[in-house]
Motif scaffolding. Structure first.
Motif, short mmCIF file in Angstrom:
data_model
loop_
_atom_site.label_atom_id
_atom_site.label_comp_id
_atom_site.label_asym_id
_atom_site.label_seq_id
_atom_site.Cartn_x
_atom_site.Cartn_y
_atom_site.Cartn_z
N SER A 53 0.83 -1.20 0.00
CA SER A 53 0.00 0.00 0.00
C SER A 53 0.87 1.26 0.00
CB SER A 53 -0.94 0.02 1.22
OG SER A 53 -1.66 1.22 1.27
N ARG A 54 0.80 2.00 -1.08
CA ARG A 54 1.54 3.26 -1.14
C ARG A 54 0.92 4.33 -0.25
NH1 ARG A 54 1.24 0.45 -5.44
NH2 ARG A 54 3.14 -0.23 -6.49
N TRP A 55 -0.39 4.20 0.02
CA TRP A 55 -1.03 5.14 0.94
C TRP A 55 -0.55 4.92 2.36
CZ3 TRP A 55 -2.87 9.52 -0.29
CH2 TRP A 55 -3.51 9.74 -1.51
N VAL A 56 -0.33 3.65 2.73
CA VAL A 56 0.22 3.37 4.06
C VAL A 56 1.62 3.96 4.18
CG1 VAL A 56 1.05 1.55 5.61
CG2 VAL A 56 -1.13 1.27 4.44
N SER A 57 2.43 3.77 3.14
CA SER A 57 3.78 4.32 3.12
C SER A 57 3.75 5.85 3.17
CB SER A 57 4.52 3.85 1.86
OG SER A 57 5.82 4.36 1.81
N THR A 58 2.74 6.46 2.55
CA THR A 58 2.58 7.91 2.58
C THR A 58 2.13 8.38 3.95
OG1 THR A 58 1.98 7.92 0.23
CG2 THR A 58 1.38 9.87 1.51
N TRP A 59 1.20 7.67 4.54
CA TRP A 59 0.60 8.04 5.82
C TRP A 59 1.64 8.05 6.94
CZ3 TRP A 59 -0.54 5.32 10.44
CH2 TRP A 59 -1.47 5.95 11.29
N VAL A 60 2.52 7.05 6.98
CA VAL A 60 3.49 6.96 8.07
C VAL A 60 4.52 8.09 8.02
CG1 VAL A 60 3.25 4.45 8.25
CG2 VAL A 60 5.04 5.41 6.80
N GLN A 61 4.66 8.75 6.87
CA GLN A 61 5.64 9.82 6.76
C GLN A 61 5.25 11.07 7.56
OE1 GLN A 61 7.20 10.56 2.71
NE2 GLN A 61 6.26 8.64 2.10
N SER A 62 3.97 11.21 7.85
CA SER A 62 3.53 12.40 8.59
C SER A 62 2.73 12.08 9.85
CB SER A 62 2.68 13.29 7.67
OG SER A 62 1.56 12.58 7.15
N ALA A 63 2.36 10.82 10.05
CA ALA A 63 1.48 10.46 11.16
C ALA A 63 2.14 10.60 12.53
CB ALA A 63 0.97 9.03 10.99
N GLY A 64 3.43 10.87 12.57
CA GLY A 64 4.12 11.00 13.85
C GLY A 64 4.07 12.40 14.43
N PHE A 65 3.20 13.26 13.91
CA PHE A 65 3.14 14.64 14.40
C PHE A 65 2.89 14.78 15.90
CE2 PHE A 65 -1.24 13.72 13.13
CZ PHE A 65 -1.98 14.22 14.19
N PRO A 66 2.17 13.83 16.56
CA PRO A 66 2.01 13.98 18.02
C PRO A 66 3.34 13.99 18.78
CG PRO A 66 0.38 12.44 17.17
CD PRO A 66 1.34 12.71 16.05
N LEU A 67 4.39 13.40 18.19
CA LEU A 67 5.70 13.40 18.84
C LEU A 67 6.24 14.82 19.01
CD1 LEU A 67 7.38 10.41 16.94
CD2 LEU A 67 6.45 10.39 19.26
N LEU A 68 5.81 15.74 18.14
CA LEU A 68 6.29 17.12 18.21
C LEU A 68 5.70 17.87 19.41
CD1 LEU A 68 6.12 18.11 14.43
CD2 LEU A 68 8.14 17.52 15.77
N ILE A 69 4.65 17.33 19.99
CA ILE A 69 4.06 17.98 21.16
C ILE A 69 5.07 18.04 22.31
CG2 ILE A 69 2.26 17.80 22.93
CD1 ILE A 69 0.47 16.52 20.84
N ILE A 70 5.93 17.03 22.40
CA ILE A 70 6.90 16.96 23.50
C ILE A 70 7.84 18.16 23.49
CG2 ILE A 70 8.76 15.61 24.54
CD1 ILE A 70 7.37 13.09 23.43
N PRO A 71 8.61 18.41 22.38
CA PRO A 71 9.50 19.58 22.41
C PRO A 71 8.77 20.91 22.38
CG PRO A 71 9.50 18.56 20.23
CD PRO A 71 8.75 17.64 21.13
N ALA A 231 -3.32 12.19 3.55
CA ALA A 231 -3.02 10.76 3.45
C ALA A 231 -4.15 9.91 4.02
CB ALA A 231 -1.71 10.45 4.18
N SER A 232 -4.78 10.39 5.09
CA SER A 232 -5.88 9.64 5.72
C SER A 232 -7.08 9.55 4.78
CB SER A 232 -6.30 10.30 7.04
OG SER A 232 -5.22 10.26 7.97
N ILE A 233 -7.36 10.65 4.05
CA ILE A 233 -8.45 10.62 3.06
C ILE A 233 -8.16 9.57 1.99
CG2 ILE A 233 -9.59 11.95 1.24
CD1 ILE A 233 -9.16 14.45 2.97
N GLY A 234 -6.93 9.55 1.52
CA GLY A 234 -6.54 8.53 0.55
C GLY A 234 -6.64 7.12 1.13
N MET A 235 -6.26 6.99 2.39
CA MET A 235 -6.34 5.68 3.07
C MET A 235 -7.79 5.21 3.15
SD MET A 235 -3.34 4.42 4.53
CE MET A 235 -3.58 3.92 6.24
N VAL A 236 -8.71 6.12 3.46
CA VAL A 236 -10.13 5.75 3.60
C VAL A 236 -10.70 5.29 2.27
CG1 VAL A 236 -12.43 6.67 4.05
CG2 VAL A 236 -10.56 7.25 5.59
N PHE A 237 -10.44 6.04 1.20
CA PHE A 237 -10.98 5.69 -0.12
C PHE A 237 -10.31 4.44 -0.69
CE2 PHE A 237 -12.53 10.06 0.03
CZ PHE A 237 -13.78 9.94 -0.57
N ASP A 238 -9.06 4.20 -0.32
CA ASP A 238 -8.34 3.06 -0.84
C ASP A 238 -8.41 1.85 0.09
OD1 ASP A 238 -6.66 2.07 -3.00
OD2 ASP A 238 -5.02 2.03 -1.54
#
Length: 384
Positions: A53-71, A231-238
């Motif tokens: 799934s290229r959408w999964v590969s796309t999604w993981v590239q930005s899904a870690g944004f909650p980690l930025l809450i720490i700094p 990416a999540s929109i793409g994930m839902v449709f795909d």
């Protein structure tokens, strides 16, 4: 620490005269180094072991944004090391720009996933270095970057390395990939490089309205949220979210635990990569950031050869050497230039006439006068 001193330290983080500048620059380059190498290898690992799934590969590239809450949150609420409250000065204009750039980043992530699914890591990495010539052109147009022998020499060498690789690309085609798919992967990777070349100078232009590194992280978080939404929109449709469960349980040939470990590792490594990129552009300039990223692609080439036993023939050897030569000449040129600037300042020469921000974007004396001239917020003076 007084409010005046605190404000000066926060606002002057782009200046090489600030004692925090070099540690912050090295930290971001470390993030970029680790994130760039590990994310490329992990993305290819996902596809090598029947992840599709290229959408999964796309999604993981930005899904870690909650980690930025720490700094973003910890320095203010836990350590009390700053008096600036998170998201202070985040105007509607900055918010809109961050969301727009985030969507652009999401498209770039998708193109990278398409290319990485069909091409060897080493080939993909060398092709991405082609973004430099477009980065230079767009930097001249958007942020008025000056063309010098130093940056032009580096761009030419790195671009020629990609041309050499392109001429011999047919010898590097994986056995299980058709010519059509290889061509699609080739075009997608070039497209990702072009879009990223546009992303960097736009980021530099936006960062001119940003006065501290904390705001860079906050903007990066908003961008990642926007990219994740796309990416999540793409994930839902795909059917990507359902596909993730099926892939982990039935398809991925290393087992379900390794599958989820790969996904989580991808999420973390991509966040490090994007944090490092944003920090490099903020602290230096878009062209320097692009050159540093391209130089790190050499490590991705070596990583692909070492980890996945990819072919490393004469063309790739020459391309890698040219990448190293171009980057080293640029770094040496920057070292000589910064040393000359520092010597001139020590002699009382003053000024910061430079084509790169990393030789002094803010004058500490002028900043002190600005802060002392009024008790109002520093945001008022920079027009944010």
């Amino acid at each position: 620490m007084s409010n005046t001193t605190q404000t000066i330290n926060e606002q002057d983080q782009k200046s090489v005269t600030n004692k925090r500048y070099l540690p912050l620059l090295l930290l971001n380059y470390g993030f970029l180094f680790i994130g760039s190498l590990s994310s490329s290898l992990l993305s290819k690992y996902y596809f090598n072991h029947k992840g599709s799934s290229r959408w999964v590969s796309t999604w993981v590239q930005s899904a870690g944004f909650p980690l930025l809450i720490i700094p973003i949150v910890v320095p203010y609420y836990l350590f009390k090391s700053t008096q600036r409250k998170p998201f202070t000065g985040f105007t509607p204009k900055i918010l809109a720009l961050s969301i727009f750039i985030g969507f652009m980043l999401g498209v770039n992530n998708l193109l990278f996933s398409w290319g990485n699914s069909y091409l060897p890591v080493s080939t993909s990495s060398l092709l991405l270095s082609s973004q430099l010539v477009f980065n230079l052109i767009l930097s001249v147009i958007i942020v008025k970057q000056k063309i010098t022998f130093m940056n032009l020499n580096c761009v030419i060498l790195l671009t020629l390395s990609s041309v050499l690789l392109a001429l011999e690309s047919s010898n590097d085609q994986p056995h299980d990939v058709t010519k059509t798919k290889y061509f699609i992967g080739y075009l997608a990777t070039i497209g990702a490089g072009l879009l990223f070349a546009l992303y960097l100078p736009i980021m530099e232009m936006v960062y001119k309205k940003v006065y501290c590194y904390a705001m860079v992280l906050e903007m990066q978080m908003v961008m990642e949220v926007a990219a994740t939404m796309l990416a999540s929109i793409g994930m839902v449709f795909d059917g990507g979210f359902t596909e993730m469960k099926r892939e982990g349980y039935q398809v991925f040939d290393k087992g379900e635990k390794v599958y989820w470990a790969t996904v989580v590792s991808n999420v973390v490594s991509w966040q490090l990569c994007f944090m490092g990129t944003a920090g490099m552009v903020f602290l230096t300039c878009s062209l320097t950031g692009g050159i540093c990223m391209t130089a790190l692609l050499m490590m991705n080439v070596v990583g692909g050869v070492v980890v996945y036993k990819e072919e490393f023939g004469g063309v790739k050897v020459v391309s890698t050497v040219m990448c190293g030569w171009g980057f080293c000449s640029y770094v040496y040129g920057m070292y000589v230039k910064n040393k000359m600037m520092k010597d001139r300042d020590d002699d009382g020469g003053g000024g910061h006439d430079s084509d790169d921000k990393n030789v002094g974007s803010y004058n500490p004396i002028e900043m002190t006068q600005i802060v002392n001239s009024s008790s109002s917020s520093p945001l008022h003076h920079i027009g944010v």
